[in-house]
Motif scaffolding. Structure first.
Motif, PDB file in Angstrom:
ATOM      1  N   THR A 109       0.809  -1.159   0.052  1.00 44.07           N
ATOM      2  CA  THR A 109       0.044   0.102  -0.170  1.00 44.07           C
ATOM      3  C   THR A 109       0.968   1.327   0.124  1.00 44.07           C
ATOM      4  O   THR A 109       1.735   1.192   0.662  1.00 44.07           O
ATOM      5  CB  THR A 109      -0.921  -0.015   1.216  1.00 44.07           C
ATOM      6  N   ILE A 168      -8.187  -0.119   3.368  1.00 44.44           N
ATOM      7  CA  ILE A 168      -7.406   0.201   2.146  1.00 44.44           C
ATOM      8  C   ILE A 168      -6.709  -1.422   1.643  1.00 44.44           C
ATOM      9  O   ILE A 168      -6.033  -1.756   2.289  1.00 44.44           O
ATOM     10  CB  ILE A 168      -6.427   1.121   2.248  1.00 44.44           C
ATOM     11  N   THR A 207      -2.930  -0.453  -3.654  1.00 41.30           N
ATOM     12  CA  THR A 207      -3.604   0.975  -3.920  1.00 41.30           C
ATOM     13  C   THR A 207      -2.594   2.068  -3.622  1.00 41.30           C
ATOM     14  O   THR A 207      -1.684   1.785  -2.772  1.00 41.30           O
ATOM     15  CB  THR A 207      -4.759   1.140  -2.626  1.00 41.30           C
ATOM     16  N   LEU A 212     -11.160   1.619  -0.466  1.00 40.45           N
ATOM     17  CA  LEU A 212     -10.526   1.779  -1.426  1.00 40.45           C
ATOM     18  C   LEU A 212      -9.454   0.454  -2.058  1.00 40.45           C
ATOM     19  O   LEU A 212      -8.946  -0.239  -1.424  1.00 40.45           O
ATOM     20  CB  LEU A 212      -9.524   2.809  -1.123  1.00 40.45           C
ATOM     21  N   GLY A 213      -9.742   0.338  -3.310  1.00 38.00           N
ATOM     22  CA  GLY A 213      -8.814  -0.717  -3.691  1.00 38.00           C
ATOM     23  C   GLY A 213      -9.688  -2.047  -3.895  1.00 38.00           C
ATOM     24  O   GLY A 213     -10.823  -2.015  -3.599  1.00 38.00           O
ATOM     25  N   THR A 260      -6.050   0.567  -6.966  1.00 33.53           N
ATOM     26  CA  THR A 260      -6.681   1.820  -7.272  1.00 33.53           C
ATOM     27  C   THR A 260      -5.529   3.113  -6.964  1.00 33.53           C
ATOM     28  O   THR A 260      -4.690   2.687  -5.879  1.00 33.53           O
ATOM     29  CB  THR A 260      -7.736   1.908  -6.301  1.00 33.53           C
TER      30      THR A 260
END
Ligand code: UD1
Ligand code: CA
Length: 465
Positions: free
Chosen positions: A260, A274, A278, A292-293, A296
């Motif tokens: 990450t 997350i 990402t 998120l992800g 992404t």
């Protein structure tokens, strides 16, 4: 006490083998010298002077008028670099912090602790030191029989015995401003590199029986000096871990922190989750409770609370609460999604405002558009915003329905609650509440399917003969 800072950033950085000036190489998305200047800003120094070298306009462009500059025309060593500050700083009283532009990981509370030690002991100089398992390349801290620091020996000037010392000079110091410039006057370039070493100031001050302190870092990795690309990668890794850990402490879940990547200035609200792969960049702000992800990338964007973004790329966009994006969506600059908006797979949004509750679920392009609330776009509907010369605007009012595979040839306006039939190519405005159909009428010919098949077959046989 009055605090000032001198940032050394004039060196060529030859070992980076780069066209980019060394201190402008980013770590965690921010140029190294930016990290150093931000850290100094945190401890509220009264003046920050950056020593820049030949071809350093780029450094000045980047830092702007946040700091003062002095030019070191020839890079004759770190001592020579600090000496360039003399005309600007010699009248000042107080503590001068000297720090290298290539040590991006030093933290403000560490500087604060070093300054505290310096002030409490009334030292003439305090050196930030660290114990390194592999001290190669760094200057070694040489202590006398009583254990106080007497000098620093550069790696290249070390005897084998000195080379075995594990305590190193991190290149960050506090000096009594007056004593610093006085001692610098005595530094020569009588060493293997024929450079004027700043580190010689320590030997000179110790010789004058002035107090020298060492502030030993608990975690030496904080002082990593980036001279080459392997060190750059190491700094990146260390910073990533530090940033990720801080977010986790703040209540953000990272499923796989090693995978990450969150840049230094990104902010994230609590209970956001997350997923791996990402990347959050630049000035991105993420709210609370988002997911998120995976995979992404979000850059310079604002995402409010409870938003889901999957396998997507988001750049300079605004996404309001409860919206959902992706998988495989692309939000480009100026995309602005209202609350509860849904942007689905293979949808691209550029410079377009989508009102609350609107949905663009699949395979669409919405560019240069203002879209009201609860508007629905069918699969493959697009705004035709570019005629080869100009970008034209599409306006769609609340509750309108745009069927599948519709082309909205801009500039065009669709009124409130209007209904555009699938497959239409719309060139004229559609008034509120109207239905627009702009496609050929369908013609059915009974029994023709078999007829056409045999005709085609005959044609194919003729060709192959
Ligand atoms: C320096 C220290 C060394 C310390 C190490 C920590 C000296 C002589 N050595 O070595 O003891 O362990 O940092 O990282 O100080 N610079 C200038 N002008 C110059 C030369 C350098 O502005 O003429 C700048 C560079 O841009 C860099 C900093 O000073 O930001 C340090 O220079 P560098 O060549 O990297 O020194 P090191 O060999 O790492
Ligand atoms: Ca260095």
């Amino acid at each position: 006490m009055n605090k000032m800072a001198i940032v050394l950033a004039a060196g060529q950085g030859k070992r980076m083998k780069s066209k980019l000036y060394k201190v402008l190489h980013p770590v965690g998305g921010k140029p190294m010298v930016g990290h150093v200047v931000d850290t100094l800003h945190h401890i509220e120094v009264s003046r920050t002077l950056v020593v820049v070298g030949f071809g350093s306009e780029a450094v000045q462009n980047y830092l702007g008028d946040k700091v003062e500059y002095v030019l070191q025309e020839q890079q004759l060593g770190t001592g020579h670099a600090v000496l360039q500050a003399k005309p600007l700083f010699e009248k000042e009283e107080g503590v001068t912090i000297v720090i290298c532009g290539d040590t991006p990981l030093i933290q403000h509370h560490t500087l604060q602790e070093m300054i505290k030690l310096h002030e409490q002991t009334g030292a003439a100089a305090t050196i930030m030191t660290a114990e390194m398992v592999q001290p190669a390349g760094y200057g070694r801290i040489i202590r006398n029989a009583e254990g106080s620091v007497s000098r620093i020996v550069e790696h290249k000037d070390c005897t084998p015995e000195e080379a075995s010392v594990k305590e190193i000079n991190t290149g960050t110091y506090c000096f009594d401003n007056q004593l610093l410039f006085e001692a610098l006057g005595h530094v020569t370039n009588d060493n293997t590199q024929n450079e004027y070493y700043l580190t010689d100031v320590i030997r000179i001050l110790a010789g004058q029986r002035k107090g020298i302190q060492a502030y030993l870092l608990e975690d030496g990795s904080e002082s990593i000096g980036v001279n080459d690309r392997p060190a750059l990668a190491e700094a990146e890794q260390l910073l990533k871990r530090r940033i990720n850990k801080q977010h986790m402490i703040n209540g953000v879940t990272l499923i796989d922190p090693e995978n990450t990547y969150i840049e230094a200035d990104v902010q994230i609200g609590m209970d956001t989750v997350i997923l791996p792969g990402t990347i959050l960049r630049g000035s991105t702000l993420i709210g609370e409770g988002c997911t998120l992800g995976p995979n992404t990338e979000i850059t310079d964007s604002t995402v409010k609370d409870e938003v889901t973004i999957k396998q997507s790329v988001v750049q300079e966009a605004f996404v309001d609460s409860f919206a959902s994006v992706g998988p495989f969506a692309y939000l480009r600059p100026g995309a602005k999604l209202g609350q509860h908006v849904k942007v689905g797979d293979f949808v691209e949004i550029k410079n377009a405002d989508l009102g609350e509750g609107s949905k663009v679920s699949h395979l669409s392009y919405i560019g240069d558009a203002t879209v009201g609330k609860n508007v629905n776009f069918g699969c493959g509907a697009i705004t035709v915003n570019y005629d080869g010369f100009n970008k034209n605007l599409t306006e769609i009012d609340d509750d309108a329905f745009v069927g599948s595979n519709v082309n909205l040839i801009a500039p065009v306006k669709i009124g409130k609650g209007a209904y555009v039939v699938a497959g239409s190519t719309i060139t004229q405005p559609v008034e509120a509440g109207d239905l627009a159909i702009a496609r050929e009428r369908q013609v059915n010919k009974p029994g023709y399917a078999d007829k056409i098949r045999s005709r085609m077959k005959a044609r194919k046989i003729n060709k192959s003969e």
